[in-house]
Design a protein around this motif. Structure first.
Motif, PDB file in Angstrom:
ATOM      1  N   GLY A  94     -10.303  -9.423   1.571  1.00 39.15           N
ATOM      2  CA  GLY A  94      -9.103  -9.422   0.796  1.00 39.15           C
ATOM      3  C   GLY A  94      -8.532  -8.056   0.400  1.00 39.15           C
ATOM      4  O   GLY A  94      -8.026  -7.820  -0.591  1.00 39.15           O
ATOM      5  N   PHE A  95      -9.010  -7.168   1.037  1.00 39.71           N
ATOM      6  CA  PHE A  95      -8.808  -5.605   0.915  1.00 39.71           C
ATOM      7  C   PHE A  95      -7.963  -5.090   1.862  1.00 39.71           C
ATOM      8  O   PHE A  95      -8.357  -5.203   3.176  1.00 39.71           O
ATOM      9  N   ARG A  96      -7.078  -4.157   1.548  1.00 43.11           N
ATOM     10  CA  ARG A  96      -6.303  -3.339   2.756  1.00 43.11           C
ATOM     11  C   ARG A  96      -6.813  -1.784   2.804  1.00 43.11           C
ATOM     12  O   ARG A  96      -7.139  -1.300   1.596  1.00 43.11           O
ATOM     13  N   LYS A  97      -6.991  -1.328   3.923  1.00 42.80           N
ATOM     14  CA  LYS A  97      -7.613   0.018   4.053  1.00 42.80           C
ATOM     15  C   LYS A  97      -6.362   0.969   3.895  1.00 42.80           C
ATOM     16  O   LYS A  97      -5.278   0.781   4.263  1.00 42.80           O
ATOM     17  N   VAL A  98      -6.458   1.930   3.046  1.00 43.87           N
ATOM     18  CA  VAL A  98      -5.211   2.860   2.893  1.00 43.87           C
ATOM     19  C   VAL A  98      -5.907   4.258   3.077  1.00 43.87           C
ATOM     20  O   VAL A  98      -4.974   5.287   3.155  1.00 43.87           O
ATOM     21  N   GLY A  99      -6.982   4.414   3.857  1.00 42.05           N
ATOM     22  CA  GLY A  99      -7.304   5.746   4.247  1.00 42.05           C
ATOM     23  C   GLY A  99      -9.019   5.614   4.567  1.00 42.05           C
ATOM     24  O   GLY A  99      -9.661   4.511   4.537  1.00 42.05           O
ATOM     25  N   THR A 100      -9.581   6.573   4.712  1.00 44.97           N
ATOM     26  CA  THR A 100     -11.022   6.579   5.063  1.00 44.97           C
ATOM     27  C   THR A 100     -11.669   6.551   4.016  1.00 44.97           C
ATOM     28  O   THR A 100     -11.689   7.286   2.941  1.00 44.97           O
ATOM     29  N   ASN A 101     -12.569   5.331   3.942  1.00 50.58           N
ATOM     30  CA  ASN A 101     -13.324   5.115   2.903  1.00 50.58           C
ATOM     31  C   ASN A 101     -12.504   4.894   1.507  1.00 50.58           C
ATOM     32  O   ASN A 101     -12.950   4.934   0.535  1.00 50.58           O
ATOM     33  N   ARG A 102     -11.254   4.132   1.729  1.00 52.74           N
ATOM     34  CA  ARG A 102     -10.479   3.970   0.770  1.00 52.74           C
ATOM     35  C   ARG A 102      -9.660   2.593   0.760  1.00 52.74           C
ATOM     36  O   ARG A 102      -8.954   2.305   1.814  1.00 52.74           O
ATOM     37  N   TRP A 103      -9.989   1.815   0.097  1.00 54.85           N
ATOM     38  CA  TRP A 103      -9.452   0.415   0.121  1.00 54.85           C
ATOM     39  C   TRP A 103      -8.893  -0.172  -1.343  1.00 54.85           C
ATOM     40  O   TRP A 103      -9.308   0.170  -2.292  1.00 54.85           O
ATOM     41  N   VAL A 104      -7.783  -1.013  -1.140  1.00 58.88           N
ATOM     42  CA  VAL A 104      -7.174  -1.624  -2.327  1.00 58.88           C
ATOM     43  C   VAL A 104      -7.049  -3.090  -2.028  1.00 58.88           C
ATOM     44  O   VAL A 104      -7.211  -3.454  -1.202  1.00 58.88           O
ATOM     45  N   SER A 105      -7.369  -3.883  -3.272  1.00 60.86           N
ATOM     46  CA  SER A 105      -7.039  -5.086  -3.198  1.00 60.86           C
ATOM     47  C   SER A 105      -5.832  -5.870  -2.539  1.00 60.86           C
ATOM     48  O   SER A 105      -4.700  -5.382  -3.235  1.00 60.86           O
ATOM     49  N   SER A 106      -5.610  -6.542  -1.838  1.00 61.33           N
ATOM     50  CA  SER A 106      -4.361  -7.023  -1.090  1.00 61.33           C
ATOM     51  C   SER A 106      -3.532  -7.793  -2.158  1.00 61.33           C
ATOM     52  O   SER A 106      -2.574  -8.000  -1.957  1.00 61.33           O
ATOM     53  N   ALA A 107      -4.505  -8.492  -3.131  1.00 62.24           N
ATOM     54  CA  ALA A 107      -3.782  -9.386  -4.255  1.00 62.24           C
ATOM     55  C   ALA A 107      -2.800  -8.708  -5.092  1.00 62.24           C
ATOM     56  O   ALA A 107      -2.077  -9.274  -5.636  1.00 62.24           O
ATOM     57  N   TYR A 108      -2.946  -7.383  -5.022  1.00 63.39           N
ATOM     58  CA  TYR A 108      -1.991  -6.669  -5.889  1.00 63.39           C
ATOM     59  C   TYR A 108      -1.058  -5.884  -5.094  1.00 63.39           C
ATOM     60  O   TYR A 108      -0.468  -4.661  -5.567  1.00 63.39           O
ATOM     61  N   THR A 109      -0.742  -6.021  -3.898  1.00 61.04           N
ATOM     62  CA  THR A 109       0.231  -5.406  -2.970  1.00 61.04           C
ATOM     63  C   THR A 109       1.428  -6.231  -2.357  1.00 61.04           C
ATOM     64  O   THR A 109       1.100  -7.378  -2.174  1.00 61.04           O
ATOM     65  N   VAL A 110       2.449  -5.920  -2.523  1.00 63.43           N
ATOM     66  CA  VAL A 110       3.543  -6.782  -2.128  1.00 63.43           C
ATOM     67  C   VAL A 110       4.346  -5.986  -0.797  1.00 63.43           C
ATOM     68  O   VAL A 110       4.661  -4.878  -0.875  1.00 63.43           O
ATOM     69  N   ARG A 111       4.509  -6.735   0.333  1.00 64.76           N
ATOM     70  CA  ARG A 111       4.972  -5.793   1.314  1.00 64.76           C
ATOM     71  C   ARG A 111       6.487  -5.519   1.271  1.00 64.76           C
ATOM     72  O   ARG A 111       7.254  -6.377   0.521  1.00 64.76           O
ATOM     73  N   ILE A 112       6.743  -4.483   1.398  1.00 62.01           N
ATOM     74  CA  ILE A 112       8.154  -3.958   1.214  1.00 62.01           C
ATOM     75  C   ILE A 112       8.852  -4.126   2.605  1.00 62.01           C
ATOM     76  O   ILE A 112       8.841  -3.694   3.717  1.00 62.01           O
ATOM     77  N   VAL A 113       9.377  -5.295   2.529  1.00 62.92           N
ATOM     78  CA  VAL A 113      10.250  -5.861   3.818  1.00 62.92           C
ATOM     79  C   VAL A 113      11.428  -5.015   4.685  1.00 62.92           C
ATOM     80  O   VAL A 113      11.648  -5.097   5.785  1.00 62.92           O
ATOM     81  N   ASN A 114      11.821  -4.166   3.883  1.00 65.26           N
ATOM     82  CA  ASN A 114      13.142  -3.336   4.522  1.00 65.26           C
ATOM     83  C   ASN A 114      12.542  -2.043   4.980  1.00 65.26           C
ATOM     84  O   ASN A 114      13.682  -1.451   5.684  1.00 65.26           O
ATOM     85  N   LEU A 115      11.235  -1.938   5.029  1.00 65.34           N
ATOM     86  CA  LEU A 115      10.816  -0.764   5.616  1.00 65.34           C
ATOM     87  C   LEU A 115       9.883  -1.343   6.937  1.00 65.34           C
ATOM     88  O   LEU A 115       8.994  -2.012   6.639  1.00 65.34           O
ATOM     89  N   PRO A 116       9.845  -0.643   8.110  1.00 65.73           N
ATOM     90  CA  PRO A 116       9.158  -1.169   9.113  1.00 65.73           C
ATOM     91  C   PRO A 116       7.647  -0.744   9.141  1.00 65.73           C
ATOM     92  O   PRO A 116       7.495   0.301   8.609  1.00 65.73           O
TER      93      PRO A 116
END
Length: 119
Positions: A94-116
């Protein structure tokens, strides 16, 4: 990826690298393609993640960055609500990797669909 997007990504990585060396920050206008909205963008190191997508932080009190993919890992930073981040498209526990040893909960992220997404 189009040559224009590739050039924008190369410029963004170079600008972020320079800012990291100088201890400064960047805005989306300097770090991402021109069609962004001007909110802060944080990019992961080039090559650190497989497929990465842009997400908007949707957590009224901000989003904690943890050292691993779970709430048992230590907090190493945070993102303000409304920030635009570049994170892994896939999740682990349930977490997304944002860098080396850096993770955020995916429950609080919303995909920006107009950016590839990028790989």
């Amino acid at each position: 990826m189009s040559p224009r997007r590739s050039a924008a990504r190369t410029a963004a990585v170079a600008a972020l690298s320079a800012a990291a060396l100088l201890g400064g920050g960047l805005t989306a206008q300097a770090a991402a393609p021109a069609r962004t909205t001007g909110a802060a963008v944080e990019l992961a190191p080039a090559g650190a993640l497989a497929t990465q997508c842009y997400y908007k932080v949707n957590a009224s009190g901000g989003l904690l960055i943890r050292s691993g993919p779970g709430t048992g890992y230590s907090v190493v930073g945070s993102y303000a609500n409304g920030s635009t981040i570049l994170a892994s498209a896939s999740t682990t526990n349930g977490f997304r990797k944002v860098g080396t040893n850096r993770w955020v909960s995916s429950a609080y992220t919303v995909r920006i669909v107009n950016l590839p997404c990028e790989s």
